[in-house]
Structure formats: structure tokens, C-alpha cells
Design a protein around this motif. Structure first.
Motif, PDB file in Angstrom:
ATOM      1  N   SER A   1       3.516  -7.749 -14.512  1.00  0.00           N
ATOM      2  CA  SER A   1       4.546  -7.481 -13.505  1.00  0.00           C
ATOM      3  C   SER A   1       5.807  -8.299 -13.771  1.00  0.00           C
ATOM      4  O   SER A   1       6.934  -7.783 -13.698  1.00  0.00           O
TER       5      SER A   1
ATOM      6  N   HIS B 179       8.975  -7.922  -7.727  1.00  0.00           N
ATOM      7  CA  HIS B 179       8.216  -6.674  -7.835  1.00  0.00           C
ATOM      8  C   HIS B 179       9.089  -5.629  -8.531  1.00  0.00           C
ATOM      9  O   HIS B 179      10.317  -5.596  -8.320  1.00  0.00           O
TER      10      HIS B 179
ATOM     11  N   ASN C   1       9.136  -3.209   3.415  1.00  0.00           N
ATOM     12  CA  ASN C   1       8.150  -2.623   2.507  1.00  0.00           C
ATOM     13  C   ASN C   1       6.973  -3.560   2.261  1.00  0.00           C
ATOM     14  O   ASN C   1       7.120  -4.782   2.258  1.00  0.00           O
ATOM     15  N   THR C   2       5.831  -2.962   2.058  1.00  0.00           N
ATOM     16  CA  THR C   2       4.649  -3.698   1.615  1.00  0.00           C
ATOM     17  C   THR C   2       4.482  -3.443   0.132  1.00  0.00           C
ATOM     18  O   THR C   2       4.374  -2.299  -0.305  1.00  0.00           O
ATOM     19  N   PHE C   3       4.482  -4.505  -0.630  1.00  0.00           N
ATOM     20  CA  PHE C   3       4.452  -4.355  -2.091  1.00  0.00           C
ATOM     21  C   PHE C   3       3.046  -4.616  -2.615  1.00  0.00           C
ATOM     22  O   PHE C   3       2.559  -5.748  -2.588  1.00  0.00           O
ATOM     23  N   GLU C   4       2.438  -3.552  -3.065  1.00  0.00           N
ATOM     24  CA  GLU C   4       1.094  -3.677  -3.620  1.00  0.00           C
ATOM     25  C   GLU C   4       1.163  -4.073  -5.095  1.00  0.00           C
ATOM     26  O   GLU C   4       2.218  -4.006  -5.717  1.00  0.00           O
ATOM     27  N   ILE C   5       0.037  -4.471  -5.640  1.00  0.00           N
ATOM     28  CA  ILE C   5      -0.010  -4.812  -7.059  1.00  0.00           C
ATOM     29  C   ILE C   5       0.436  -3.593  -7.854  1.00  0.00           C
ATOM     30  O   ILE C   5      -0.114  -2.498  -7.695  1.00  0.00           O
TER      31      ILE C   5
END
Length: 397
Positions: A203, A33, A151-155
Motif C-alpha cells: 500500500s 491509502h 470514508n472507511t478505508f479498508e485494506i
């Protein structure tokens, strides 16, 4: 109970011109990410600054060699060579960039000693003891692990702006306050090589370009002879390249990202069996020495036609004397990598190109830049019978 170490997966590759095997080592930190790459960048900058401060605090100005360039830039280069060496020894088993439990200081000791007039190991050892790179990078890896876990990794959402320079389209791709720059030529090549899911391309692309930016390798140079080597010698595998600057098939630093662009991974995890390869190594004494030793060993073991074209700088007195006959005798020290090749009795082609005879193309701005004085060397095993009539006529400019 202790977890059993997972053995690397061994993959075979074979076509009409090549045969090789490569090992796949998976990192513990698998998440990809942009936010993670930015975190690595921030940590790396902290280590760079700490190292730079150690150098200026412990080396007096009058003890620096006259030809020492920007010390801050040098400190960056020294650290990056340390990381390269760690990756070459598969010490990036937890984090794909930072080496874990790595304490091979052989190259960085040479680097520091080379800028000091009185080569006093006490100064160098004191700097490295205070810096404690092994512990520093171990702590950095733990910091990355905690960052990924909490952490939460969003698009990721990217903002893109475009512009033209020298008739080439460039994109500036922002993620938050950080950005990458990529031209249309590189982007097209990466899209063609990409073998992942299309929705992840942007990404992975961003992470790839930014990762190379972290290690100051965003210029991405390429030689001018790839197509000629393929036409005349069926040579299209590079042992040192990246997804960004590779010609066709290649080995590279970051398997976690570059597997999506068809890399074989780290050169030191590959076993070449058949074919004619090229190795344009980083100009790093330890990496060069280990590469040459490994190449010679693999050529001797193979019972198939096997050869490699090697590019390396002219660092020895004999080579420098050929370029400049007025050069006064000077002890440049032993050129270990060249000696390994010469002692192998496998050199079948050797040529010096002066810096006005060889250029690199910067893939970033598509401009040619001069190289340093360079040896072009080919080593072959007894089963390889190459004709160098064409190679001798190649234009390296």
C-alpha cells in the motif's frame, strides 16, 4: 482555546563521515491509502485544467514567445513548481501535498512572464488573481479532509500483471481503475530500504509511486557518479532525491510516505554540520536561490569539515559563451543562485559539462537520457580540504 502548534521533533544523525540534524513536521492528514492519492490526483487535474484555461484565455497567441513549448505542459510545470516552493516553506502542514495558506507567487509570476513577449505584469497578475491559488489549494485541502472523514478505508486490494521489457521485469499494479508501473530494480531497492510493517509495504509503495506521478515526476532521474563519489570522497547523502531514485541516504519531498524508506525529509528542514553532500536541485529559480543561500549559511556556521557538490544548469551568458564562443551578447537576467555561490568565496571546484558530456539514468525505463548543459560546483568551508584530482576525471555519461 486555540490549539498550541506542536513543535517539530529534532533528530540527530551521525556516522563516521556525516553529522546533521533534521526536523520532523507531521501533517494533520495522516491517513495513507490509494483512494486518498487518487482523490488528490483528481483535484490536481481540476486545478491544472483551470490554470491552463486561464493562460489561453488571457494571453493572445501573438503575445507568446516563439520558443514557447506546449502550453498545457508548461501550465502543469508552473503549478508543480508552486507546490515545491510551498513544501520548501513547510506549507504542507495539513496535507502532505497541497500547500495551505500559501501565497508566495514569486516563481509562478516569473514563469508566466517568461512566456509573454511583452512582459506585462497586468496580464500575469490578472491570471493569478482569477486563479487565486492560495484559496484554491485551501479549498482542496478541505475537500481532502472531508473525503478522509466520511470514508472507511479498508485494506486495499491490488491486481498485478507482469511483463518484460529490455530484459527488465515490470509490474503494473492496479487499484480500481488507477495503476502504477514499477520495475524489479526499483522494487528491490525499496524493499531493502523499507523499515515499516511488511503488511503495509504494498500500500505504501503504491501511494509513493502514485504521489510522484501526481507531480509529473515519474521519470526519476539519477546521476552516474554516485558510486565514484562514495569510493573517492565518502559522499553518499543527497539533499534532493526521492525514495525511488536515491543512492543511499537522502532528503525528499514527502516525509509522510518516505520516512518508511529512511528519508531525512525536506532539505529546508535539515541542518548539515559535517561531511561532503550533493545537491542536484530542481531547476527552479526560487528553490535554487534559497538552496544556495541556505548551503552557504550552513557552511559558514559549521566548525567541522563541510562541503557540497552542486549541479545546476548553465543559464548565465558567461557560461553559455564558454560553450559557444559565437554566442551574441544577450541579457539573460541575473543568475541569482550562481551569484550567491560566487560571492561566498567558497567555490573550490567549478566545471561546465556540455549536454553531450553528462547523462541521467531514467529509473523508470533504465535508459540514459541527455542532460542540459550543467555546472558541477563544489563549495567548501575553511575546515574542508578536498582533493579534486579524482572528481575532475569522473565520467558523467
Amino acid at each position: 482555546k486555540k490549539k498550541n502548534k506542536t513543535k517539530p521533533k529534532v533528530v540527530a544523525f551521525k556516522d563516521s563521515n556525516y553529522e546533521l540534524e533534521y526536523k520532523i513536521f507531521n501533517c494533520e492528514i495522516k491517513k495513507m491509502h490509494p483512494a486518498i492519492e487518487i482523490k488528490r490526483f483528481q483535484i490536481m487535474n481540476e486545478i491544472k485544467n483551470k490554470f491552463y484555461q486561464m493562460l489561453i484565455q488571457n494571453i493572445d497567441n501573438e503575445n507568446l514567445r516563439d520558443n514557447t513549448k506546449n502550453l498545457k505542459q508548461l501550465s502543469n510545470e508552473f503549478l508543480i513548481r508552486f507546490i515545491f516552493l510551498g513544501i520548501s516553506e513547510n506549507k504542507n502542514s495539513i496535507d502532505p501535498l497541497f500547500p495551505y495558506k500559501f501565497n508566495n507567487y514569486s516563481q509562478i509570476k516569473k514563469d508566466i512572464n517568461n512566456i509573454i513577449i511583452s512582459q506585462n505584469n497586468e496580464i500575469t497578475n490578472l491570471i493569478l488573481e482569477k486563479l487565486d491559488l492560495c484559496s484554491t489549494f485551501n479549498k482542496s485541502i478541505n475537500e481532502i479532509k472531508k473525503f478522509v472523514k466520511k470514508n472507511t478505508f479498508e485494506i486495499p486490494f491490488f491486481k498485478v500483471s507482469s511483463y518484460f521489457k529490455n530484459n527488465i521485469k515490470y509490474k503494473k499494479i492496479w487499484y480500481g481503475e488507477s495503476f502504477i508501473i514499477i520495475n524489479s530494480i526499483v522494487e528491490k531497492k525499496l524493499r531493502e530500504k523499507f523499515n515499516g510493517k511488511e503488511e503495509y509495504f504494498d500500500s505504501i509503495l503504491w501511494c509513493l509511486i502514485f504521489r510522484y506521478f501526481i507531480i509529473n515526476d515519474n521519470n526519476q532521474l539519477i546521476l552516474n557518479i554516485h558510486s565514484d563519489l562514495e569510493i573517492y570522497y565518502n559522499n553518499y547523502i543527497e539533499l534532493f532525491a526521492s525514495s525511488i531514485n536515491s543512492y543511499k541516504l537522502f532528503c525528499s519531498l514527502f516525509y509522510d510516505l518516505e520516512r518508511y524508506f529512511q528519508t531525512f525529509g525536506n532539505f529546508f528542514n535539515i541542518k548539515i554540520i559535517k561531511g561532503f553532500y550533493k545537491a542536484n536541485m530542481p531547476y527552479d529559480e526560487e528553490i535554487m536561490k534559497n538552496t544556495c543561500r541556505r548551503l552557504v549559511t550552513m557552511l559558514k556556521k559549521s566548525t567541522r569539515p563541510l562541503a557540497c557538490l552542486i549541479c545546476m544548469p548553465v543559464w548565465d551568458f558567461e557560461g553559455k559563451k564558454i560553450i559557444n564562443s559565437n554566442l551574441q551578447n544577450y541579457d539573460y537576467g541575473e543568475y541569482e543562485s550562481l551569484k550567491i555561490l560566487e560571492n561566498s568565496n567558497m567555490i573550490t571546484f567549478k566545471k561546465i559539462l556540455t549536454k553531450n558530456q553528462i547523462n541521467y539514468l531514467s529509473i523508470n525505463n533504465m535508459k540514459k537520457i541527455p542532460a542540459s548543459n550543467t555546472y558541477i560546483i563544489v563549495i567548501e568551508n575553511q575546515y574542508s580540504k578536498l582533493d579534486f584530482g579524482y572528481l575532475n576525471k569522473f565520467n558523467f555519461l
